[in-house]
Design a protein around this motif. Sequence first.
Motif, PDB file in Angstrom:
ATOM      1  N   ILE A 157       0.824  -1.070   0.194  1.00 36.23           N
ATOM      2  CA  ILE A 157      -0.194   0.048   0.142  1.00 36.23           C
ATOM      3  C   ILE A 157       0.816   1.277  -0.031  1.00 36.23           C
ATOM      4  CG2 ILE A 157      -1.764  -1.372   1.160  1.00 36.23           C
ATOM      5  CD1 ILE A 157      -0.988   0.198   3.820  1.00 36.23           C
ATOM      6  N   PRO A 158       0.373   2.370  -0.484  1.00 37.41           N
ATOM      7  CA  PRO A 158       1.087   3.733  -0.547  1.00 37.41           C
ATOM      8  C   PRO A 158       1.167   4.388   0.995  1.00 37.41           C
ATOM      9  CG  PRO A 158      -0.995   3.835  -1.444  1.00 37.41           C
ATOM     10  CD  PRO A 158      -0.953   2.353  -1.263  1.00 37.41           C
ATOM     11  N   VAL A 159       2.219   4.550   1.661  1.00 30.88           N
ATOM     12  CA  VAL A 159       2.121   5.330   2.671  1.00 30.88           C
ATOM     13  C   VAL A 159       1.389   6.799   2.802  1.00 30.88           C
ATOM     14  CG1 VAL A 159       3.693   6.453   4.355  1.00 30.88           C
ATOM     15  CG2 VAL A 159       4.531   4.301   3.407  1.00 30.88           C
ATOM     16  N   SER A 160       1.379   7.164   1.623  1.00 37.91           N
ATOM     17  CA  SER A 160       0.650   8.499   1.577  1.00 37.91           C
ATOM     18  C   SER A 160      -0.597   8.447   1.021  1.00 37.91           C
ATOM     19  CB  SER A 160       1.461   9.651   0.476  1.00 37.91           C
ATOM     20  OG  SER A 160       2.777   9.945   0.848  1.00 37.91           O
ATOM     21  N   GLY A 161      -1.232   7.453   0.731  1.00 43.02           N
ATOM     22  CA  GLY A 161      -2.304   7.163   0.391  1.00 43.02           C
ATOM     23  C   GLY A 161      -2.776   7.087  -1.182  1.00 43.02           C
ATOM     24  N   ARG A 162      -1.574   7.460  -2.014  1.00 36.22           N
ATOM     25  CA  ARG A 162      -1.693   7.426  -3.571  1.00 36.22           C
ATOM     26  C   ARG A 162      -0.387   6.773  -3.991  1.00 36.22           C
ATOM     27  NH1 ARG A 162      -6.920   8.547  -4.703  1.00 36.22           N
ATOM     28  NH2 ARG A 162      -7.808  10.343  -3.404  1.00 36.22           N
ATOM     29  N   TYR A 163      -0.728   5.931  -4.759  1.00 34.14           N
ATOM     30  CA  TYR A 163       0.575   5.236  -5.793  1.00 34.14           C
ATOM     31  C   TYR A 163       0.890   6.461  -6.638  1.00 34.14           C
ATOM     32  CZ  TYR A 163      -1.263   0.880  -4.252  1.00 34.14           C
ATOM     33  OH  TYR A 163      -1.794  -0.234  -3.449  1.00 34.14           O
ATOM     34  N   ILE A 174     -10.946  -9.122   0.706  1.00 34.58           N
ATOM     35  CA  ILE A 174      -9.770  -8.035   1.144  1.00 34.58           C
ATOM     36  C   ILE A 174      -9.357  -7.319   0.181  1.00 34.58           C
ATOM     37  CG2 ILE A 174      -7.504  -7.943   2.169  1.00 34.58           C
ATOM     38  CD1 ILE A 174      -8.032 -11.095   3.220  1.00 34.58           C
ATOM     39  N   PRO A 175      -9.587  -6.078   0.309  1.00 34.36           N
ATOM     40  CA  PRO A 175      -9.124  -5.054  -0.795  1.00 34.36           C
ATOM     41  C   PRO A 175      -7.828  -5.314  -1.512  1.00 34.36           C
ATOM     42  CG  PRO A 175      -9.986  -3.961   1.230  1.00 34.36           C
ATOM     43  CD  PRO A 175      -9.708  -5.267   1.705  1.00 34.36           C
ATOM     44  N   ILE A 176      -7.839  -5.145  -2.700  1.00 33.77           N
ATOM     45  CA  ILE A 176      -6.597  -5.688  -3.710  1.00 33.77           C
ATOM     46  C   ILE A 176      -6.461  -4.631  -4.894  1.00 33.77           C
ATOM     47  CG2 ILE A 176      -7.771  -7.143  -5.110  1.00 33.77           C
ATOM     48  CD1 ILE A 176      -5.263  -9.242  -4.757  1.00 33.77           C
ATOM     49  N   GLU A 177      -7.447  -4.065  -5.337  1.00 37.97           N
ATOM     50  CA  GLU A 177      -7.173  -3.361  -6.518  1.00 37.97           C
ATOM     51  C   GLU A 177      -6.771  -1.885  -5.889  1.00 37.97           C
ATOM     52  OE1 GLU A 177      -7.528  -3.912  -9.563  1.00 37.97           O
ATOM     53  OE2 GLU A 177      -8.588  -5.886  -9.704  1.00 37.97           O
ATOM     54  N   ALA A 178      -5.841  -1.613  -6.645  1.00 44.60           N
ATOM     55  CA  ALA A 178      -5.110  -0.093  -6.209  1.00 44.60           C
ATOM     56  C   ALA A 178      -5.965   1.028  -6.012  1.00 44.60           C
ATOM     57  CB  ALA A 178      -3.934   0.164  -7.435  1.00 44.60           C
ATOM     58  N   ASP A 179      -6.948   1.031  -7.017  1.00 37.58           N
ATOM     59  CA  ASP A 179      -8.067   2.241  -6.815  1.00 37.58           C
ATOM     60  C   ASP A 179      -8.872   2.086  -5.619  1.00 37.58           C
ATOM     61  OD1 ASP A 179      -7.111   3.327  -9.235  1.00 37.58           O
ATOM     62  OD2 ASP A 179      -8.790   2.487 -10.518  1.00 37.58           O
ATOM     63  N   GLU A 180      -9.045   0.686  -5.160  1.00 40.84           N
ATOM     64  CA  GLU A 180     -10.010   0.592  -4.016  1.00 40.84           C
ATOM     65  C   GLU A 180      -8.951   0.853  -2.601  1.00 40.84           C
ATOM     66  OE1 GLU A 180     -12.444  -3.150  -1.702  1.00 40.84           O
ATOM     67  OE2 GLU A 180     -11.225  -3.462  -3.431  1.00 40.84           O
ATOM     68  N   ILE A 181      -7.911   0.530  -2.700  1.00 40.26           N
ATOM     69  CA  ILE A 181      -6.996   0.601  -1.599  1.00 40.26           C
ATOM     70  C   ILE A 181      -6.927   2.124  -1.350  1.00 40.26           C
ATOM     71  CG2 ILE A 181      -4.575   0.607  -0.697  1.00 40.26           C
ATOM     72  CD1 ILE A 181      -4.413  -2.295  -2.072  1.00 40.26           C
ATOM     73  N   GLU A 182      -6.499   2.981  -2.631  1.00 38.48           N
ATOM     74  CA  GLU A 182      -6.264   4.391  -2.486  1.00 38.48           C
ATOM     75  C   GLU A 182      -7.646   5.155  -2.009  1.00 38.48           C
ATOM     76  OE1 GLU A 182      -3.536   5.617  -5.825  1.00 38.48           O
ATOM     77  OE2 GLU A 182      -5.298   5.475  -6.478  1.00 38.48           O
ATOM     78  N   GLU A 183      -8.950   4.489  -2.387  1.00 44.42           N
ATOM     79  CA  GLU A 183     -10.256   5.234  -1.881  1.00 44.42           C
ATOM     80  C   GLU A 183     -10.471   4.883  -0.425  1.00 44.42           C
ATOM     81  OE1 GLU A 183     -15.014   4.684  -2.714  1.00 44.42           O
ATOM     82  OE2 GLU A 183     -13.356   3.642  -4.246  1.00 44.42           O
ATOM     83  N   LEU A 184     -10.109   3.516   0.188  1.00 42.86           N
ATOM     84  CA  LEU A 184     -10.142   3.377   1.367  1.00 42.86           C
ATOM     85  C   LEU A 184      -9.220   4.193   2.404  1.00 42.86           C
ATOM     86  CD1 LEU A 184     -10.691  -0.320   1.221  1.00 42.86           C
ATOM     87  CD2 LEU A 184     -12.432   1.237   1.914  1.00 42.86           C
TER      88      LEU A 184
END
Length: 430
Positions: A279-285, A417-427
């Motif tokens: 996951i991206p520490v800053s919330g965005r890849y 369990i969230p896996i898509e990059a966009d979903e992880i960013e959104e959460l």
Amino acid sequence: MKYEQIDSNLFIKNRKKFTAHMKPKSVAVFNSNDIYPISADSTMPFQQHRDIFYLSGVDQEESILLLCPDAPYEHQREMLFLRETNEHIAVWEGEKLTKERAFEVSGIRTVHWLKDFHKVLFEIMTYTETIYINTNEHYRSAVETETREDRFVKWWKEKYPAHQVAKSNPILQRLRSVKEAEEIALIQKACNITEKGFRRLLKFVKPGVMEYEVEAELLHEFVRNRSKGFAYGPIVASGKNANVLHYVQNNQECKAGDLLLLDVAAEYANYSSDLTRTIPVSGRYTERQKAVYNAVLKVKDEATKMLVPGTLWKEYHVEVGKIMTSELIGLGLIDHADVQNQNPDWLAYKKYFMHGTSHHLGLDTHDYGLLHEPMQANMVFTVEPGIYIPEEGFGIRIEDDVVLQESGAPFNLMANIPIEADEIEELMNA
């Protein structure tokens, strides 16, 4: 134990499967693990030997299981030997299994105290010609410590040299690799607890958080859901640390712009789950991070489709390597010349993906399974490709746990369990 009691019918079935493979006039013995000392009067937390647990459900030290299906008397065909409990032990150490409670847990009616083991074994040995000893023959095994099983084998060989010897492990490798429905449900429970921990982290991780704080958040969530904790040593690897495959120090700061590789999962009732997310520490890849992430995810999805009955382990990894090679070329990490000139013993893709894609999962995180035999329905595997780029300061691995089905694609125990990059960013930004 923190977990809810498991139906003893699971262990009854497991014993029937094992004894069906035993030779005539034979006996099999299984020992609990030791409680290992640290120093002074300190000890490590007890972990039950998975084989005696698989066959009896007994989760207590100083226990022995004896199976002798051809014994002349029915009460001798399955026997448990337990450390005798008393009021003093109850006060200082807590409740231990009584004979009645051991029957409820295991379905075994004949329960002796441990002090009677040698006397009972002597009688059983007069009926038998072969003893099954339980050695650790897992392909990853590298044990230097003498175990309780090891000591028993040395003692037995000296005491009963005229008996033939057989091995329990080849039977257990085959049996334990194919899960009963109850076992899959327990692994699913471990995965569900892992999901709760991961979703909690998506709200917690931000620049400045320490890796060990992330570990602590997970442990809190796991234990409050009846898990003992991590199924294996947690890997919480930010930035360049993700390029160390078994990084366990977890002592660095999670910095803005970095990725955080989390190879962390809960156990439940001694059954493991095994999750990796990055996951991206800053919330965005960043654009580059997301491109590599999506390449790893594509390899995972394509590899998962190949996990069907009949697949051969070696051939599976060859095909995954081809998919990974294509993705690495697309990312500009290798080119066609690298592939044409690659060392056949260390293919070009291995510069960036140097480990295996899957392993058996169950009572052990790297569970039993005969890798030279075709895959079967109800085997549980991880799927965990990765791309590690030290020169760019990050590594990405993604991992799910899946159950092979009789037909069609495997069932993903971690589908929620969230896996898509966009979903992880959104959460992470909700």
